[in-house]
Design a protein around this motif. Structure first.
Motif, mmCIF file in Angstrom:
data_model
loop_
_atom_site.group_PDB
_atom_site.id
_atom_site.type_symbol
_atom_site.label_atom_id
_atom_site.label_comp_id
_atom_site.label_asym_id
_atom_site.label_seq_id
_atom_site.Cartn_x
_atom_site.Cartn_y
_atom_site.Cartn_z
ATOM 1 N N THR A 228 40.719 38.212 53.529
ATOM 2 C CA THR A 228 39.518 38.721 53.672
ATOM 3 C C THR A 228 39.853 40.135 52.323
ATOM 4 O OG1 THR A 228 42.177 40.365 54.026
ATOM 5 C CG2 THR A 228 41.212 39.544 56.081
ATOM 6 N N GLY A 229 40.460 39.609 51.225
ATOM 7 C CA GLY A 229 39.767 40.087 49.795
ATOM 8 C C GLY A 229 38.594 40.125 49.403
ATOM 9 N N SER A 230 37.663 40.764 49.632
ATOM 10 C CA SER A 230 36.500 40.666 49.054
ATOM 11 C C SER A 230 36.759 40.055 47.762
ATOM 12 C CB SER A 230 36.617 42.147 48.342
ATOM 13 O OG SER A 230 36.480 43.328 47.616
ATOM 14 N N MET A 231 35.447 39.672 46.921
ATOM 15 C CA MET A 231 35.568 39.078 45.843
ATOM 16 C C MET A 231 35.388 40.338 44.461
ATOM 17 S SD MET A 231 35.211 36.300 43.667
ATOM 18 C CE MET A 231 34.180 35.043 44.921
ATOM 19 N N SER A 232 35.377 41.555 44.335
ATOM 20 C CA SER A 232 35.258 42.631 43.742
ATOM 21 C C SER A 232 36.215 42.958 43.318
ATOM 22 C CB SER A 232 34.383 43.856 44.018
ATOM 23 O OG SER A 232 34.900 44.034 45.099
ATOM 24 N N LYS A 233 37.312 42.798 44.342
ATOM 25 C CA LYS A 233 38.995 42.699 44.253
ATOM 26 C C LYS A 233 39.753 42.625 43.686
ATOM 27 C CE LYS A 233 39.058 46.454 48.134
ATOM 28 N NZ LYS A 233 39.649 46.335 49.860
ATOM 29 N N ARG A 234 39.467 40.750 43.833
ATOM 30 C CA ARG A 234 39.778 39.371 43.259
ATOM 31 C C ARG A 234 39.337 39.337 41.934
ATOM 32 N NH1 ARG A 234 38.835 34.870 47.733
ATOM 33 N NH2 ARG A 234 39.972 36.108 49.527
ATOM 34 N N LEU A 284 28.632 40.699 28.505
ATOM 35 C CA LEU A 284 30.262 41.284 28.292
ATOM 36 C C LEU A 284 30.194 39.426 28.630
ATOM 37 C CD1 LEU A 284 32.561 42.178 27.695
ATOM 38 C CD2 LEU A 284 32.342 43.244 29.986
ATOM 39 N N ARG A 285 31.660 38.842 28.459
ATOM 40 C CA ARG A 285 31.721 37.847 28.606
ATOM 41 C C ARG A 285 32.867 37.703 29.718
ATOM 42 N NH1 ARG A 285 35.927 33.583 24.916
ATOM 43 N NH2 ARG A 285 36.382 32.019 26.998
ATOM 44 N N LEU A 286 32.610 37.026 31.025
ATOM 45 C CA LEU A 286 33.477 37.581 32.040
ATOM 46 C C LEU A 286 34.763 36.290 31.980
ATOM 47 C CD1 LEU A 286 33.707 38.420 35.114
ATOM 48 C CD2 LEU A 286 32.589 36.991 36.131
ATOM 49 N N ASP A 287 35.758 36.672 31.683
ATOM 50 C CA ASP A 287 37.516 35.821 32.031
ATOM 51 C C ASP A 287 38.092 35.709 33.436
ATOM 52 O OD1 ASP A 287 36.295 35.099 29.664
ATOM 53 O OD2 ASP A 287 37.319 36.372 28.043
ATOM 54 N N LEU A 288 37.819 34.721 34.169
ATOM 55 C CA LEU A 288 38.733 34.731 35.334
ATOM 56 C C LEU A 288 39.929 33.796 35.296
ATOM 57 C CD1 LEU A 288 35.463 34.433 37.764
ATOM 58 C CD2 LEU A 288 36.830 36.528 36.923
ATOM 59 N N PRO A 289 40.929 34.566 36.271
ATOM 60 C CA PRO A 289 42.038 33.503 36.435
ATOM 61 C C PRO A 289 41.614 32.307 36.997
ATOM 62 C CG PRO A 289 42.585 35.971 37.750
ATOM 63 C CD PRO A 289 40.876 35.455 36.831
ATOM 64 N N GLU A 290 42.814 31.475 37.036
ATOM 65 C CA GLU A 290 42.222 30.317 37.089
ATOM 66 C C GLU A 290 42.360 30.203 37.941
ATOM 67 O OE1 GLU A 290 43.617 25.546 36.329
ATOM 68 O OE2 GLU A 290 45.610 27.576 35.605
ATOM 69 N N GLY A 291 41.041 29.278 39.379
ATOM 70 C CA GLY A 291 41.461 28.948 40.717
ATOM 71 C C GLY A 291 40.581 30.322 41.349
ATOM 72 N N GLN A 292 39.312 30.983 40.388
ATOM 73 C CA GLN A 292 38.446 31.741 41.623
ATOM 74 C C GLN A 292 37.672 31.231 40.365
ATOM 75 O OE1 GLN A 292 40.228 36.041 40.040
ATOM 76 N NE2 GLN A 292 41.870 35.861 41.149
ATOM 77 N N LEU A 293 36.180 32.022 41.251
ATOM 78 C CA LEU A 293 34.995 31.632 41.444
ATOM 79 C C LEU A 293 34.960 33.024 41.145
ATOM 80 C CD1 LEU A 293 34.295 28.481 43.183
ATOM 81 C CD2 LEU A 293 35.025 28.980 41.125
ATOM 82 N N PHE A 294 33.079 33.734 40.589
ATOM 83 C CA PHE A 294 32.335 34.516 40.742
ATOM 84 C C PHE A 294 31.406 33.803 41.056
ATOM 85 C CE2 PHE A 294 29.449 37.997 38.945
ATOM 86 C CZ PHE A 294 29.734 38.881 39.472
ATOM 87 N N PHE A 295 30.053 34.276 41.896
ATOM 88 C CA PHE A 295 28.630 34.091 42.683
ATOM 89 C C PHE A 295 28.239 35.300 41.810
ATOM 90 C CE2 PHE A 295 31.835 32.025 45.274
ATOM 91 C CZ PHE A 295 31.297 30.739 45.134
ATOM 92 N N GLY A 296 27.986 35.317 40.828
ATOM 93 C CA GLY A 296 26.785 36.856 40.185
ATOM 94 C C GLY A 296 27.501 37.885 40.485
ATOM 95 N N PHE A 297 26.414 38.790 39.809
ATOM 96 C CA PHE A 297 26.394 40.297 40.060
ATOM 97 C C PHE A 297 25.803 40.859 41.376
ATOM 98 C CE2 PHE A 297 28.174 39.585 35.643
ATOM 99 C CZ PHE A 297 29.105 40.551 35.675
#
Length: 353
Positions: A228-234, A284-297
């Protein structure tokens, strides 16, 4: 000389006699390649010599032919049928599981005698390994396998082959109960019961429920690992936007009061719509933790200008067309005049001076 007389005098009665002979027993794998049948290892029937068939026909043995096999060394016994009479004289070929049940070696002396067994009504079996639980439909498998058996005896450990896997099954109980502890399984309705396989441990369902509840509570405490955690929070999207906005600002300093306290108040909007998104400057460079994906703004749809009017009726191109050839619009006139030349009328009277 005679087998017997009936009580009404004069008539002969055919009394079945018992067949009993001694043979040297060998496993099916030691048969001649021309007559060997490897499938006989996964059944309950043996091979006897042709001379045994001749004696059985003369003794008027009942059908189906069932035999009691007794090891001369240790006295163990079991029951089985006959598949074919093609063995060498003085020899009998047995399935491998039957050799192990009797506890005999190749070449051991074996007493084989004809017998009668009651039709089986109930049998309880126990698989010898938990691998038997992997079979999707064990009832259908057993119905197909038991067609190769003529009888079942208590304490027998039979072998079946299914999908190139070998399964060992022990007979625990048979009904009706007899002194020979065996039943016939040919043309009878047999009720089968399964005992837990050897090595099977009943799972602790209460412990499984507790582990499931602890797992759910752990997910509730950590939204990043729960669905249930949203992508923006992650990815901390709100913090990324705030840092990007501060980097684009020309004045990043802070004011100071005479008292020494900072004049800048930390106002963090909870609503993402209050944050200003600017596409100016270097991304701005988007650095995410390992195992997480980002599908765009989020997509910002451009607004329409004030001068632009919406074409509601779809009639953007209106007007009147012009023809290359001008047409006469006078009433009573045709578009094309007659091409014939007008000729003067000739006078009626010609005067000559």
């Amino acid at each position: 000389m005679f087998s017997g007389f009936n009580s009404f005098g004069g008539g002969f009665v055919d009394i079945p006699q018992k067949f009993e002979e001694f043979f040297r027993c060998y496993p099916v794998a030691m048969m001649n390649d021309r007559i060997r049948k490897d499938d006989a290892n996964f059944g309950g029937k043996i091979f006897l010599p042709p001379s045994a068939l001749s004696k059985l026909t003369m003794l008027n043995v009942r059908y189906p032919m069932l035999f009691e096999l007794t090891a001369n060394e240790n006295g163990r016994s079991t029951h089985g049928g006959v598949l074919e009479f093609i063995a060498e004289e003085g020899r009998a070929y047995l399935p491998q599981w039957m050799m192990e049940t009797l506890g005999v070696q190749p070449g051991s002396l074996l007493k084989i005698g004809s017998t009668d067994l009651p039709l089986g009504q109930f049998v309880k079996i126990q698989p010898q390994s938990v691998d038997f639980l992997d079979i999707s439909d064990p009832k259908a498998v057993l119905e197909n396998v038991l067609r190769k058996f003529s009888s079942l005896t208590v304490d027998d450990i039979i072998e079946i082959n299914y999908n190139d896997n070998l399964y060992r099954i022990k007979v625990l109980e048979v009904k009706p109960e007899t002194a020979c502890k065996g039943v016939c399984v040919i043309e009878t309705d047999l009720v089968t019961d399964f005992a837990p396989p050897v090595g099977y441990v009943e799972p602790d369902y209460q412990a499984l429920q507790r582990q499931k509840a602890e797992k759910i509570n752990k997910f509730k405490q950590d939204p990043s690992t729960y669905e249930t955690g949203s992508m923006s929070k992650r990815i901390n999207y709100k913090g990324i936007l705030r840092n990007n906005q501060n980097s684009l600002s020309l004045f990043n300093g802070e004011g100071q009061k005479l008292s020494g306290k900072s004049t800048k108040k930390s106002t963090e909007p909870d609503d993402l719509s209050k944050l200003k998104v600017s596409l100016d400057g270097e991304p701005l460079r988007l650095d995410l933790p390992e195992g997480q994906l980002f599908f765009g703004f989020p997509i910002v749809v451009p607004k329409k200008s004030e001068g632009e009017e919406e074409d509601s009726d779809g009639s953007r191109f209106q007007g009147q067309g012009q023809s290359l050839r001008k047409s006469s619009k006078r009433r009573g006139k045709s578009d094309h005049e007659s091409s014939k030349a007008k000729t003067p009328k000739s006078p009626e009277i010609i005067e000559v001076d």
